[in-house]
Motif scaffolding. Structure first.
Motif, PDB file in Angstrom:
ATOM      1  N   TYR A   1       6.856   5.503   6.135  1.00  0.00           N
ATOM      2  CA  TYR A   1       5.492   5.582   5.593  1.00  0.00           C
ATOM      3  C   TYR A   1       5.564   5.489   4.069  1.00  0.00           C
TER       4      TYR A   1
ATOM      5  N   HIS B   1       2.785   4.577   0.679  1.00  0.00           N
ATOM      6  CA  HIS B   1       1.354   4.380   0.441  1.00  0.00           C
ATOM      7  C   HIS B   1       0.993   4.792  -0.984  1.00  0.00           C
TER       8      HIS B   1
ATOM      9  N   THR C   1      -0.487  -1.602  -0.779  1.00  0.00           N
ATOM     10  CA  THR C   1       0.172  -1.256   0.481  1.00  0.00           C
ATOM     11  C   THR C   1      -0.080  -2.364   1.500  1.00  0.00           C
TER      12      THR C   1
ATOM     13  N   SER D   1       0.263  -2.745   5.435  1.00  0.00           N
ATOM     14  CA  SER D   1       0.482  -1.969   6.658  1.00  0.00           C
ATOM     15  C   SER D   1       0.344  -2.872   7.865  1.00  0.00           C
TER      16      SER D   1
ATOM     17  N   HIS E   1       4.883   0.230   6.888  1.00  0.00           N
ATOM     18  CA  HIS E   1       4.054   0.457   5.714  1.00  0.00           C
ATOM     19  C   HIS E   1       4.944   0.169   4.525  1.00  0.00           C
TER      20      HIS E   1
END
Length: 563
Positions: free
Chosen positions: A116, A118, A502, A504, A522
């Motif tokens: 992850y 972000h 980002t 994703s 991500h």
């Protein structure tokens, strides 16, 4: 027709519209009165509450139990369903499609064990020609234990390649640190003092939500706002964290996301917002007694932290909130007979005002833009350096799928100097059809069409460029499974504009709003644009816009003569 700006025209009424399922306004010669709301206006007042100082509001009503700002009962003067998307006639879209000449990742899924990544931020290093980027990262999903700020420097000034990202190393006397999840990094380079500032938020101990049904615990978004600094060179340790704004003020988590605006007078303005969490219920396994933690005392709202150039002190200012637009402290209790102005309803329709971004305009005013749930970006202006802000209102012609936007005032390009660049997802949040007749349409998670627009005054925008993602896989319902979102803008002295964002890749099972958990990837990407090409496209679009304005004025003049 000319691009429409300003307040909702009086001689209009609302009709169901297309697109995002909102409304459009059409001329109504039968009534010269506001399109919705009361026929009289309430006197404007300035809030004096410490948490709402600087917010200019007029209004009375009631907030829903969910804290969205939409009234819980039908008001006699308006239909609540008409709040969302109540805008004037759609302006023409003048758009250029300049593509980036570089679009590549800074950090890939799985780097340093992080799936992850972000909320990227990007700056030019004050120590050499390299770039520096930072983002929040976790091994699996948003807010889970182990979420940290990661920082990476580029090998060169172009950002063609990057060193592996690392967690900032603070001085030994500051340890132990990094107890809660870290959120919303914001980088700011001070070239004159050879300092690199890193702002971020850190979750507090009572805001860890226990895991359930085999899910990991996760932290509530936001916490205390801190800053650390890198001084002298990029190999030094970061300074001890300095607390700028605690969660204990108003008992509500705070978070940053967009860059510092350095004003002409030397002051720094850092946008932030307060995000009210859902209280955490903790159950005693022995007695089954329940107690609540992480209980906020204030509604979700936006403000700014101002660093005074004279003394270097930081001060929190403002509390812009849909709740305050519809339910100010100046009058209680709410009554079904209370009336609201069109201005109040427009502000309250935003749902929430978060992830705000600030830029200084040519005339010295500050402009603040917001992510909302209304399908449009909202705006607010300040004429006194950020201490007093206008009531938030719709930024006509700029849609928003409930996603972050970013702004940057341009200074290096001769033909674009003084303009403001805006990066945003150029669409509303589409709906996907139900699986069967017993279900309702649901909002998709689409965040695509990452677009760059330019403006002189913050009201009229010309789209000049777009970030393209290449392949766009679709779900069974037709929903785009690739998100390009959460942009950050940097202008380089050599005539380039960088947009970090980002990327994703979603899965069918991922139903979270901000792609915080499930998904196959991500990643942090960067697009690079040639400012000369942007300038050429902007000049051409400006000429078209000027011709449209002239033609619209001629038509309006002819209609007046006929009447």
């Amino acid at each position: 027709v000319a691009i429409t700006t300003g307040r909702l025209p009086q001689a209009q009424r609302l009709q169901p519209g297309g697109g995002g399922g909102g409304l459009r306004a059409i001329p109504d010669r039968r009534a010269l009165r506001p399109a919705f709301g009361p026929r009289h206006l309430v006197n404007r007042k300035i809030c004096r509450d410490p948490e709402t100082a600087g917010l200019e509001i007029t209004g009375l009503s009631r907030q829903s139990a969910e804290g969205t700002g939409v009234p819980t009962r039908r008001h006699a003067a308006y239909d609540p369903e008409e709040l969302v998307g109540a805008v004037t006639q759609d302006p023409p879209v003048l758009q250029g499609n300049v593509a980036p000449f570089l679009n590549k990742p800074i950090a890939l899924n799985g780097d340093q064990g992080m799936r992850y990544m972000h909320m990227a931020t990007i700056a030019k290093s004050p120590f050499n020609d390299s770039l520096v980027a930072a983002w929040q990262a976790a091994p699996e999903g948003e807010g889970q234990p182990g979420q940290r700020i990661m920082v990476s420097f580029s090998h060169d000034g172009a950002g063609d390649s990057w060193w592996p990202a690392q967690t900032p190393t603070v001085s030994a006397d500051a340890l132990p640190r990094w107890s809660g999840a870290q959120w919303g990094p914001v980088l700011h380079a001070d070239a004159a003092l050879l300092e690199l500032w890193l702002f971020y938020s850190e979750s507090q101990a009572d805001c860890l939500r226990p895991g359930a049904n085999a899910t990991l615990p996760h932290w509530v978004v936001g916490g205390d706002i801190h800053v650390i600094r890198l001084q002298g060179n990029m190999t030094a340790n970061w300074t001890e964290p300095q607390l700028l704004y605690p969660q204990s003020a108003g008992r509500i988590p705070k978070i940053t996301a967009n860059g510092v605006a350095v004003l002409q007078n030397g002051d720094w303005v850092l946008p932030f917002w307060r995000q009210r969490p859902r209280p955490i219920d903790l159950v005693n396994s022995t007695t089954n007694a329940t107690r609540q933690t992480c209980v906020a005392k204030k509604p979700t709202s936006a403000g700014v932290l101002i660093r005074d150039v004279r003394d270097g002190e930081w001060r929190g200012v403002g509390s812009l909130a849909t709740y305050m637009c519809l339910h100010p402290p100046s009058r209680k209790p709410w009554s079904a007979k209370d009336t609201l102005t069109a201005e109040q309803l427009e502000c309250g329709a935003a749902g929430w005002l978060i992830e705000n971004t600030v830029a200084e305009l040519e005339d010295g005013r500050l402009m603040m833009l917001f992510r909302t749930r209304a399908g449009f970006v909202y705006k607010s202006f300040s004429a006194d350096g950020g201490h007093l802000w206008s009531t938030p209102s719709i930024l006509f012609g700029i849609p928003n799928p409930d996603a972050k936007v970013a702004t940057r005032r341009l200074s290096s390009s001769e033909h674009l100097r003084g303009l403001v660049a805006l990066a945003f997802n150029d669409h509303q949040r589409p709906l996907k059809p139900p699986k069967d007749e017993s279900q309702l349409e649901t909002a998709t998670r689409e965040r695509r069409e990452l677009t760059i627009a330019l403006s002189k005054d913050g009201d009229r925008w010309l789209r000049v460029a777009k970030v393209f993602s290449g392949e766009d896989p679709r779900s069974e319902s037709g929903e785009s499974m690739t998100q390009l979102h959460y942009p950050a803008i940097l202008e380089l002295p050599d005539g380039q504009m960088l947009v970090a964002y980002t990327k994703s890749t979603l899965t069918e099972s991922n139903d979270t709003e901000d792609s915080g958990s499930a998904g196959t990837g991500h990643e942090i990407w960067m697009a690079r644009f040639d400012m000369q090409r942007l300038s050429a496209v902007y000049s051409n679009l400006s000429a078209v816009q000027e011709a449209n304005d002239k033609r619209a004025a001629e038509i309006a003049g002819g209609n007046n003569e006929t009447d």
